[in-house]
Design a protein around this motif. Structure first.
Motif: not given
Length: 433
Positions: A190-198
């Protein structure tokens, strides 16, 4: 055509004799992965067929209606979202001068927000001036909340490109990179914790003081009755804003969905851009017609869907403005196609603004859009994510912490399915074998 049709508002198990169904694009994976869908016949894609297959935007005909290398459906509706704002209040000289003095605006003109950051600034200024909320409530519906969340995250996730720019950069169409949005295609991480989602969740948290305390899905009421000065609306919501008169009230202006002032490169570094970085998030408003393997009238079912998705059939749907169907064919937003949208109760300038908004936030002009999650476990994954997003927006959980917990939950949910199967899902959703 003699076919039996169902819409996924009713459980498909309750209509076992259905020849076809019209389903949200996000749910196509659960049927396709189970082998329940027929592929689109080659005859429907031939150049002489009335469907005019190649005029359907690639993101819809290849991606959102596809699974692996197969096309298993036809688009029936596309995505239609627009930024609606109080043009009368923006034009007020008192507010023009007040906004130029508002901290952080650097003397900018008060105009339709071009970026999400601009929208936050505008909402903050009016909240200070009016001493009341100036944005709609946080959506109560999980799907609507995630649509807004993803629309913002998409702009931070990658550099926006037009179709022409993508071709010049060596990208010849929608490719695997477009699907590395919620999940890493290769690893499934999952990429959810990456800068775009943050960044997207931090935007929601920043704008929380400018919203009513109680969650609600009625952004239309917030605009129509005050005190909201701007909101992202679906085309169906725009029809509701028009009310019984059938005409959009004069105070409201229309603009494309905002972009962002920067995006994050693969190393997580913020890259500023001149103007706005606009990346569409496609599929949230898309429905797809599919034909079941159990159908006894498959040819007739495909003919029915082809009529619906054809230029004449789809224009008839777009003209049904109260339904709020969005564009999915190149002709829908072509220059000179303004009459297609005349039923939306707009004067000529705002018809042009609406067409511009549809064109900019559609597959027609996007070289690297993002897409809805379409794996068979999509509903469970996104229910979990919506809970974490809401907990952060309404509570005291920092954005980075909430999304790290969401990513951990996704990993646990995915672990219920063998990795080999999940890899097939990810690749199929990306149009790969």
């Amino acid at each position: 055509h003699g076919v039996t049709v169902t819409v996924e508002a009713k459980p498909l198990a309750d209509v076992p004799a259905a020849d076809l169904a019209v389903i949200p694009a996000a749910t196509i994976g659960r049927f396709a992965a189970a082998g329940k869908l027929l592929t689109l016949p080659a005859r429907v894609r031939e150049g002489g067929h009335d469907l005019k297959w190649v005029s359907i935007n690639e993101a819809y005909r290849v991606v959102l209606a596809g699974w692996g290398s197969d096309v298993v459906g036809l688009p029936v509706t596309g995505d239609g979202f627009v930024l609606v704002y109080r043009a009368d209040r923006f034009a007020d000289p008192v507010h023009q001068e007040g906004f130029r003095r508002y901290p952080g605006t650097a003397g900018r003109e008060l105009a339709a927000p071009a970026t999400w950051e601009d929208l936050a600034d505008v909402a903050g200024y009016f909240a200070e001036a009016d001493k009341k909320p100036t944005l709609p409530p946080i959506p109560a519906d999980a799907g609507k909340l995630l649509t807004q969340f993803y629309q913002i995250a998409a702009c931070y996730d990658r550099k926006g490109m037009t179709a022409t720019e993508a071709t010049k950069a060596g990208r010849t169409g929608v490719d695997e990179a477009a699907f590395g949005f919620q999940l890493d295609i290769a690893t499934g991480t999952p990429r959810l914790a990456g800068p775009p989602f943050v960044a997207a969740l931090e935007w929601f948290r920043k704008t929380k003081p400018y919203r009513p305390a109680a969650a609600s899905d009625d952004a239309v009421a917030a605009l129509a009755n005050g005190p909201a000065v701007a909101a992202v609306l679906s085309l169906a919501d725009l029809a509701r804003l028009r009310g019984s008169t059938g005409e959009l009230p004069k105070p409201f202006g229309l603009a494309p969905l905002p972009g962002s002032r920067s995006y994050f490169d693969p190393d997580g570094k913020a890259v500023p851009v001149p103007g706005r970085n606009a990346v569409p998030y496609l599929g949230a408003g898309t429905t797809v017609g599919v034909v079941f393997r159990s159908s006894g009238n498959a040819d007739a079912a495909w003919d029915f869907l082809a009529d619906t998705a054809s230029l004449s059939g789809s224009l008839a749907l777009l003209a049904n403005d109260r339904r709020g169907y969005g564009p999915f064919r190149t002709e829908h937003t072509d220059d000179g196609r303004e009459l297609t949208w005349i039923e939306h109760g707009l004067d000529a300038p705002r018809v042009r603004d609406l067409v511009k908004a549809m064109r900019q936030h559609s597959a027609a002009n996007a070289g690297n859009p993002t897409f809805v999650l379409r794996t068979p476990d999509q509903s469970e994954l996104e229910a979990s994510l919506a809970n974490h997003v809401r907990a952060s927006v309404t509570g005291d959980i920092p954005a980075a912490d909430a999304l790290r917990h969401a990513a951990d939950d996704w990993t646990a949910i995915q672990a219920k399915t063998p990795e080999a199967e999940r890899k097939k899902w990810r690749r199929a959703a990306a149009g790969l074998q």
